[in-house]
Scaffold this motif. Structure first.
Motif, PDB file in Angstrom:
ATOM      1  N   GLN A   1      66.916  34.625  27.781  1.00  0.00           N
ATOM      2  CA  GLN A   1      65.769  33.726  27.683  1.00  0.00           C
ATOM      3  C   GLN A   1      64.596  34.405  26.983  1.00  0.00           C
ATOM      4  N   SER A   2      64.383  35.669  27.291  1.00  0.00           N
ATOM      5  CA  SER A   2      63.255  36.393  26.706  1.00  0.00           C
ATOM      6  C   SER A   2      63.461  36.641  25.215  1.00  0.00           C
ATOM      7  N   LEU A   3      64.693  36.914  24.804  1.00  0.00           N
ATOM      8  CA  LEU A   3      64.970  37.125  23.385  1.00  0.00           C
ATOM      9  C   LEU A   3      64.757  35.860  22.556  1.00  0.00           C
ATOM     10  N   SER A   4      64.728  34.716  23.227  1.00  0.00           N
ATOM     11  CA  SER A   4      64.478  33.452  22.531  1.00  0.00           C
ATOM     12  C   SER A   4      63.075  32.911  22.795  1.00  0.00           C
TER      13      SER A   4
ATOM     14  N   SER B   1      63.129  34.315  19.453  1.00  0.00           N
ATOM     15  CA  SER B   1      63.448  33.025  18.832  1.00  0.00           C
ATOM     16  C   SER B   1      64.894  32.670  19.130  1.00  0.00           C
ATOM     17  N   ALA B   2      65.206  31.408  19.003  1.00  0.00           N
ATOM     18  CA  ALA B   2      66.592  30.973  19.189  1.00  0.00           C
ATOM     19  C   ALA B   2      67.503  31.667  18.180  1.00  0.00           C
ATOM     20  N   LYS B   3      67.002  31.865  16.960  1.00  0.00           N
ATOM     21  CA  LYS B   3      67.809  32.528  15.939  1.00  0.00           C
ATOM     22  C   LYS B   3      68.057  33.981  16.307  1.00  0.00           C
ATOM     23  N   CYS B   4      67.061  34.630  16.885  1.00  0.00           N
ATOM     24  CA  CYS B   4      67.240  36.025  17.317  1.00  0.00           C
ATOM     25  C   CYS B   4      68.350  36.114  18.354  1.00  0.00           C
TER      26      CYS B   4
ATOM     27  N   SER C   1      76.691  33.018  29.896  1.00  0.00           N
ATOM     28  CA  SER C   1      75.317  33.010  29.404  1.00  0.00           C
ATOM     29  C   SER C   1      74.867  34.372  28.887  1.00  0.00           C
ATOM     30  N   CYS C   2      75.632  35.410  29.184  1.00  0.00           N
ATOM     31  CA  CYS C   2      75.260  36.764  28.759  1.00  0.00           C
ATOM     32  C   CYS C   2      75.494  36.920  27.254  1.00  0.00           C
ATOM     33  N   PRO C   3      74.508  37.434  26.516  1.00  0.00           N
ATOM     34  CA  PRO C   3      74.655  37.545  25.056  1.00  0.00           C
ATOM     35  C   PRO C   3      75.366  38.806  24.594  1.00  0.00           C
ATOM     36  N   PHE C   4      75.798  39.648  25.512  1.00  0.00           N
ATOM     37  CA  PHE C   4      76.372  40.925  25.123  1.00  0.00           C
ATOM     38  C   PHE C   4      77.898  40.922  25.255  1.00  0.00           C
TER      39      PHE C   4
END
Length: 501
Positions: free
Chosen positions: A228-231, A238-241, A383-386
């Motif tokens: 959430q923080s990275l977006s 940002s959503a793109k990030c 949900s984890c981006p890693f």
């Protein structure tokens, strides 16, 4: 003379910055940078005194404590370090502000700089701090062995605080007129709340900043908040990030599965070859730690800047190249020539029982996670981006491998901790829970008022323990407002304490 001594301390702190770091040592780096920040804040105040009189340096001392408070047949003891600053104290009835140490060494700056020191100046309080048992110099020579480390727990730490309360009270002939307020951040934030909860007759009120009072075995919410923080555009995300971060780890995972590691070893400057499967997990965890650390400690250092990281991820020609750029940027900031991704090396580091008198206690803290808290930041949730290689099993295996603690015992310990303290619904009074919405640890804290005097302050756009740092004119309005709310509540409680006598 005092300026020279502090300058020497600053030089020592800075000298330790360029060692053999890897991404899993972020907390050590932040610990050093906070010491430097505290030095700068204190020296600024010393150079421009706000009140009359000559500066008197704080006193460092040691208190002999029982190694086991709960078994008086055990006569073993250890020496626990403390600091006292009488600079602002109005004798004899001024309050006492207690700063609680945690999973790292403490220094004189624990009573010289920070939000609690600024409040002490306002309320003419005696400042005291206590280093946590088994960290810093508050440990016996054999303290990290399997047999000796068993006396490391939050319950023993609270008993240490009670004993310290008695020591200070006798030293200064304190009476009930001297209201005690305790302060802590992160794990010490939990201790601050628990000290008020378990010893309400000793401490009148508590400030618990970024306090993860709910133990959690599989802390999946940590990386949900990171995502959430990275977006979040408020801090430069940002959503793109976030999409780029997900995509980059997906590509790394796709290269790891067939064992195509030579390109990854070269592109990400691995110190040694990656041997499946443990080194793979170590490798992706180190990469993920860059983003996790940047979110948790956003804006505390040049290496913890979500905006800068996201700018690099988005500007790169591909997600993979963005990840390479961010890794290189981080290595340059830390001072690394290569990244240590060896699982065996990491295991050996935590197994090491030699004592380090400064910095973060890695072996000690891992023991506490195995015996009390869990807090394992996994990535098996969608949900984890890693990487899904960051598993709960791998964390629990370490408890067994290093401390001979089986997984079921860890699970039971986490349950007991929540039963013992009340998790995120403690039944107490006069506690302020302060959290930033960027900080992943807020997911385990108290976010809503529990009663009229057990209150929650939630700060938009701030990270871990942001309110505890010395105040600056550049602080965002949300942080300034939160500090005002904390100060108002402290003033109200001290007034009520004086009326009760």
């Amino acid at each position: 003379m005092i300026a020279l001594r502090l300058l020497l301390l600053l030089a020592l702190l800075l000298a330790g910055v360029d060692g053999a770091w890897n991404q899993r040592q972020i907390r050590k780096k932040i610990h050093q940078l906070r010491q430097v920040q505290n030095f700068k804040s204190f020296y600024s105040r010393l150079a421009f005194p706000r009140g009359p009189g000559r500066y008197v340096p704080p006193v460092e001392g040691y208190l002999t404590q029982p190694l086991d408070h709960f078994n008086r047949r055990n006569n073993d003891t250890y020496r626990q370090r403390y600091w006292i600053n009488e600079e602002f104290w109005k004798r004899p009835d001024g309050p006492v502000f207690l700063y609680i140490g945690g999973e790292s060494s403490e220094s004189e700056f624990s009573v010289l700089s920070g939000e609690h020191v600024e409040l002490a100046q306002t309320h003419h309080a005696l400042l005291v701090s206590l280093e946590h048992r088994y960290y810093g110099t508050s440990i016996n020579p054999d303290g990290l062995t399997l047999d000796a480390i068993k006396f490391l727990s939050s319950q023993q730490a609270l008993a240490d605080l009670a004993s310290f309360h008695l020591f200070i009270s006798q030293k200064y002939n304190l009476t009930p007129k001297n209201a005690w307020i305790c302060f802590g951040g992160s794990y010490p934030g939990s201790l601050s709340a628990w000290f008020r909860l378990k010893f309400p007759h000793l401490v009148y009120a508590a400030v618990a900043s970024s306090a993860p009072v709910r133990a959690e075995l599989d802390f999946t919410d940590y990386n949900k908040v990171v995502a959430q923080s990275l977006s979040d555009p408020v801090i430069g995300g940002s959503a793109k990030c976030l999409d780029r971060v997900r995509e980059s780890f997906q590509e790394v995972n796709s290269m790891l599965h067939p064992g195509n590691t030579s390109k990854l070893e070269k592109d990400f400057s691995s110190c040694s070859p990656l041997h499946a499967p443990e080194d793979y997990a170590e490798f992706v965890s180190n990469l993920a730690d860059i983003f996790m650390g940047a979110v948790q400690y956003n804006m505390e250092s040049p290496g913890s800047d979500v905006r800068k990281i996201c700018e690099n991820m988005v500007a790169a020609e591909s997600a993979y190249e963005g990840l390479r750029t961010v890794n290189k940027m981080y290595m340059e900031f830390i001072g690394l020539k290569c990244v240590e991704n060896s699982y065996e090396k990491s295991l050996a580091d935590i197994k090491n029982t030699s004592i380090s008198l400064v910095g973060v206690g890695e072996r000690q803290w891992y023991y506490q996670t195995c015996t009390e808290f869990g807090y394992y930041q996994t990535c098996e949730d969608s949900s984890c981006p890693f990487s899904p290689l960051m598993t709960l099993k791998s964390q629990l295996d370490l408890c067994t491998e290093i401390f001979q603690i089986p997984p079921d015992s860890v699970r039971q310990s986490v349950k007991f901790t929540n039963e013992f303290y009340g998790a995120d619904h403690p039944k107490s009074s006069r506690i302020i829970f302060v959290n930033g919405d960027i900080d992943p640890w807020h997911a385990l804290s108290v976010l809503k008022n529990q009663s009229r005097s057990e209150i929650a302050i939630f700060i938009n756009g701030t990270a871990h323990c942001a309110n505890m740092n010395p105040s600056r004119t550049s602080d965002p309005p949300s942080l300034q407002k939160a500090r005002e709310e904390i100060a108002d509540k402290i003033r109200e409680w001290l007034q009520s304490a004086s009326m009760m006598e």
